[in-house]
Scaffold this active site. Structure first.
Site, mmCIF file in Angstrom:
data_model
loop_
_atom_site.group_PDB
_atom_site.id
_atom_site.type_symbol
_atom_site.label_atom_id
_atom_site.label_comp_id
_atom_site.label_asym_id
_atom_site.label_seq_id
_atom_site.Cartn_x
_atom_site.Cartn_y
_atom_site.Cartn_z
ATOM 1 N N VAL A 110 0.815 -1.163 -0.038
ATOM 2 C CA VAL A 110 -0.056 -0.204 -0.076
ATOM 3 C C VAL A 110 0.917 1.332 -0.044
ATOM 4 O O VAL A 110 0.490 2.187 -0.693
ATOM 5 C CB VAL A 110 -0.814 -0.117 1.157
ATOM 6 C CG1 VAL A 110 -1.907 1.399 1.410
ATOM 7 C CG2 VAL A 110 -1.877 -1.049 1.099
ATOM 8 N N CYS A 111 2.011 1.014 0.611
ATOM 9 C CA CYS A 111 3.001 2.381 0.892
ATOM 10 C C CYS A 111 3.298 2.971 -0.361
ATOM 11 O O CYS A 111 3.154 4.382 -0.617
ATOM 12 C CB CYS A 111 4.158 1.943 1.524
ATOM 13 S SG CYS A 111 3.990 1.403 3.384
ATOM 14 N N PRO A 112 3.532 2.347 -1.525
ATOM 15 C CA PRO A 112 4.124 3.147 -2.704
ATOM 16 C C PRO A 112 2.885 3.817 -3.403
ATOM 17 O O PRO A 112 3.004 4.852 -4.083
ATOM 18 C CB PRO A 112 4.535 2.079 -3.802
ATOM 19 C CG PRO A 112 4.192 0.626 -3.094
ATOM 20 C CD PRO A 112 3.831 1.093 -1.640
ATOM 21 N N ILE A 115 2.536 7.090 -1.377
ATOM 22 C CA ILE A 115 3.500 7.990 -1.753
ATOM 23 C C ILE A 115 3.599 8.732 -3.188
ATOM 24 O O ILE A 115 3.595 9.762 -3.298
ATOM 25 C CB ILE A 115 4.939 7.446 -1.132
ATOM 26 C CG1 ILE A 115 5.130 6.991 0.012
ATOM 27 C CG2 ILE A 115 6.242 8.281 -1.660
ATOM 28 C CD1 ILE A 115 6.235 6.203 0.254
#
Length: 259
Positions: A110-112, A115
């Site tokens: 999920v992080c990319p 960002i």
């Protein structure tokens, strides 16, 4: 001889009395002294009386958690900015709004998506007088490797915002987003105003990504209230009617929106 006998009897009596003293209950420690809490990063020690009638130090952290309208904790660390290593700090953003968002780890799932979404909206944040900084416990080298990885392979493929490294976990702990049992942070977001005060705190559990649109809406709403002194009702967006926070002003608002 009589004096010695009398002294021995007194000593024996004292020993018997000591043996029959009722011990202090372990559930009822006698409070001796408490040092006043402070916002220092050092721990305070309190003195308690344990069940053996002996003094013992009890040490626990006294670092206050971040609070709305209170100064944001200072931070300084290595970041990747425009593909280069650079030290950044909270002081670099004086006079601007700062949206500081924490995410669990580089090279995850999920992080990319978050960002990249924030990076794509960086210009809109800047137009509203706000800078963006992402932060995780990864090293700056890992940040750079992730930035240089193509997006089709799960990388960031180049971004327009700094990624701050928190290898010691201190920044994450100061901002209350570090989860000890996981060894990394949750998705915490903090909006800091031009005076360095915390104005918004949001935290998502890690399976759910954040809404960049909601972050922008909240930023613009706060800027509006700071500038004009009126309040923003539910779901307020730029250009919507606001409200004066008094009986007359609120009546005018409710009459206008409930025709």
């Amino acid at each position: 001889m009589r004096s010695a006998t009398k002294l021995f009897k007194n000593l024996s009596k004292s020993v018997v009395q000591l043996k029959t003293v009722k011990p202090v209950s372990s559930l009822n420690f006698g409070y001796i002294k408490t040092r006043q809490f402070s916002t220092s990063t050092t721990d305070s020690s309190n003195l308690f009386l344990n069940n053996n009638n002996q003094f013992q130090n009890f040490t626990f952290p006294t670092k206050q958690q971040i609070r709305i309208r209170k100064p944001a904790p200072a931070f300084k660390g290595q970041a990747v900015v425009n593909g280069e290593f650079k030290e950044i700090s909270l002081d670099d953003y004086k006079g601007k709004y700062l949206y500081l968002f924490f995410y669990p780890l580089d090279f995850t799932f999920v992080c990319p998506t978050e960002i990249i979404a924030f990076s794509n909206a960086a210009e809109e944040f800047k137009k509203a007088g706000c800078e963006l900084v992402g932060c995780s416990i990864d090293s700056p080298f890992t940040h750079l490797a992730w930035i240089n990885t193509p997006r089709k392979e799960g990388g960031l493929g180049g971004i327009n915002i700094p990624l701050l490294s928190d290898l010691t976990h201190q920044i994450s702990k100061d901002y209350g987003v570090y989860i000890e049992e996981d060894g990394h942070t949750i998705r915490g977001s903090i909006l800091i105003d031009k005076e360095g005060l915390v104005r918004v705190i949001t935290m998502n559990d890690n399976p759910v990504g954040r809404s960049v649109d909601e972050a922008i809406r909240t930023l613009k709403a706060l800027k509006f209230t700071d500038q004009f002194g009126e309040v923003c009702p539910a779901n307020w967006s730029e250009g919507d009617k606001s409200m004066k926070a008094d009986p007359k002003g609120s009546k005018e608002y409710f009459e206008a929106v409930n025709k």
